[in-house]
Motif scaffolding. Structure first.
Motif, PDB file in Angstrom:
ATOM      1  N   LYS A 107       0.826  -1.213   0.000  1.00 33.94           N
ATOM      2  CA  LYS A 107       0.000   0.000   0.000  1.00 33.94           C
ATOM      3  C   LYS A 107       0.857   1.259   0.000  1.00 33.94           C
ATOM      4  CE  LYS A 107      -4.035  -2.035   2.263  1.00 33.94           C
ATOM      5  NZ  LYS A 107      -4.937  -1.999   3.446  1.00 33.94           N
ATOM      6  N   THR A 108       1.986   1.206   0.702  1.00 31.23           N
ATOM      7  CA  THR A 108       2.889   2.364   0.703  1.00 31.23           C
ATOM      8  C   THR A 108       3.450   2.622  -0.687  1.00 31.23           C
ATOM      9  OG1 THR A 108       3.492   1.923   3.008  1.00 31.23           O
ATOM     10  CG2 THR A 108       4.968   3.336   1.738  1.00 31.23           C
ATOM     11  N   TRP A 111       0.849   4.201  -2.857  1.00 27.10           N
ATOM     12  CA  TRP A 111       0.655   5.616  -2.568  1.00 27.10           C
ATOM     13  C   TRP A 111       1.810   6.458  -3.112  1.00 27.10           C
ATOM     14  CZ3 TRP A 111       3.452   8.784   0.978  1.00 27.10           C
ATOM     15  CH2 TRP A 111       2.907  10.063   1.151  1.00 27.10           C
ATOM     16  N   LYS A 112       3.043   5.958  -2.974  1.00 25.73           N
ATOM     17  CA  LYS A 112       4.207   6.719  -3.428  1.00 25.73           C
ATOM     18  C   LYS A 112       4.237   6.865  -4.944  1.00 25.73           C
ATOM     19  CE  LYS A 112       7.456   5.799   0.355  1.00 25.73           C
ATOM     20  NZ  LYS A 112       8.751   5.156   0.720  1.00 25.73           N
ATOM     21  N   ASN A 114       1.635   6.277  -7.027  1.00 23.72           N
ATOM     22  CA  ASN A 114       0.305   6.531  -7.592  1.00 23.72           C
ATOM     23  C   ASN A 114      -0.166   5.350  -8.456  1.00 23.72           C
ATOM     24  OD1 ASN A 114      -2.049   7.983  -7.994  1.00 23.72           O
ATOM     25  ND2 ASN A 114      -1.236   9.129  -9.747  1.00 23.72           N
ATOM     26  N   HIS A 226      -3.465   6.975   5.711  1.00 27.23           N
ATOM     27  CA  HIS A 226      -4.502   6.991   4.670  1.00 27.23           C
ATOM     28  C   HIS A 226      -5.881   6.645   5.234  1.00 27.23           C
ATOM     29  CE1 HIS A 226      -1.076   7.233   2.039  1.00 27.23           C
ATOM     30  NE2 HIS A 226      -0.629   6.065   2.463  1.00 27.23           N
TER      31      HIS A 226
END
Length: 270
Positions: A107-108, A111-112, A114, A226
């Motif tokens: 998930k990280t 997010w980083k 996109n 998040h």
């Protein structure tokens, strides 16, 4: 050669400037060089303190492993049913923590960079899907286990080194310490959080700002980056209800709740 020695001796006595012969000059030069350099160095190897420390650490690690194996054999021989439950619980906790850590890493990265869910690889998509299918334990489920965490084998004083290292990672603390220091630090850290929980319960979660709520959740093991503020407040309320219901002898359950209560919490309704 004898004549050269005589000339050199006479020059030394009378102060004559007659130079010595070439052989004597070379010999004197060699002697002077030897005096300047000092005695020849010993060829023996010296054991450095680092070597001693490494040997000591290796010895302690080996002995600890042997004691750990004997302890497991003792449990398996004298308490077979309990040992089965204990082994299943510990392996399950380790696997659960490893799966949660992998899901958090995925998930990280999403997010980083996109990245959307459908852009992940098959294994990453399947891992997240399986983690999201898991159920998030309620406060009643966790409090029902309080007696198991007040004494052997899950009490604070009975935790094994492997357990304490895993819990230290969950608390964002370095696990690379001796068992005595790990236990002391986990006790201190958990006690401080328990005291903070009691003070926060008196103050009320509604008095905290959005940033304070996020920080409080993060301190207690929930990655709130998040997750919506409202869901963070709900989670923090559940944590406080558990924490304020525990006695000092049951704080090991609060420590394990860092893993149990934050696993599979996606910030959405159940």
């Amino acid at each position: 050669m004898a004549l050269s020695r005589v000339c050199w001796a006479r020059a030394a006595l009378w102060g004559s400037a007659v130079p010595p012969g070439p052989y004597v000059a070379r010999k004197l030069q060699f002697v002077r060089s030897g005096l300047a350099w000092g005695a020849p160095r010993s060829s023996k190897l010296h054991v450095t303190p680092k070597t001693d420390v490494k040997s000591l650490i290796s010895y302690v690690a080996t002995k600890t492993k042997v004691i750990h194996e004997k302890y497991h054999r003792f449990l398996g021989r004298h308490f077979p049913r309990f040992y089965v439950l204990y082994t299943i619980f510990m392996k399950g906790l380790q696997m659960l923590w490893a799966d949660a850590k992998k899901a958090r890493r995925i998930k990280t990265n999403m997010w980083k960079h996109n990245v959307k869910f459908h852009q992940l690889s098959y294994r990453e998509m399947e891992h997240l899907r399986q983690m999201q299918r898991g159920t998030h334990p309620s406060k009643h489920d966790i409090l029902a286990l309080r007696e198991c965490f007040s004494d052997h084998p899950l009490g604070m004083n009975q935790l094994q080194a492997l357990q304490m290292r895993a819990l230290s990672r969950a608390m964002l603390l370095t696990p690379y310490l001796p068992s005595v220091l790990l236990r002391h630090r986990l006790k201190t850290h958990t006690t401080v959080i328990h005291q903070l929980d009691q003070a926060l319960a008196k103050l009320g979660i509604g008095q905290l700002t959005a940033q304070e709520v996020k920080s409080a959740c993060y301190l207690r093991g929930l990655n709130s980056t998040h997750i919506a503020e409202e869901r963070c407040r709900t989670w923090l309320g559940e944590w406080l209800q558990i924490s304020c219901s525990l006695k000092d002898a049951e704080l090991s359950l609060l420590l394990h709740s860092v893993v149990l209560l934050s696993i599979n919490y996606t910030g959405t309704g159940r």
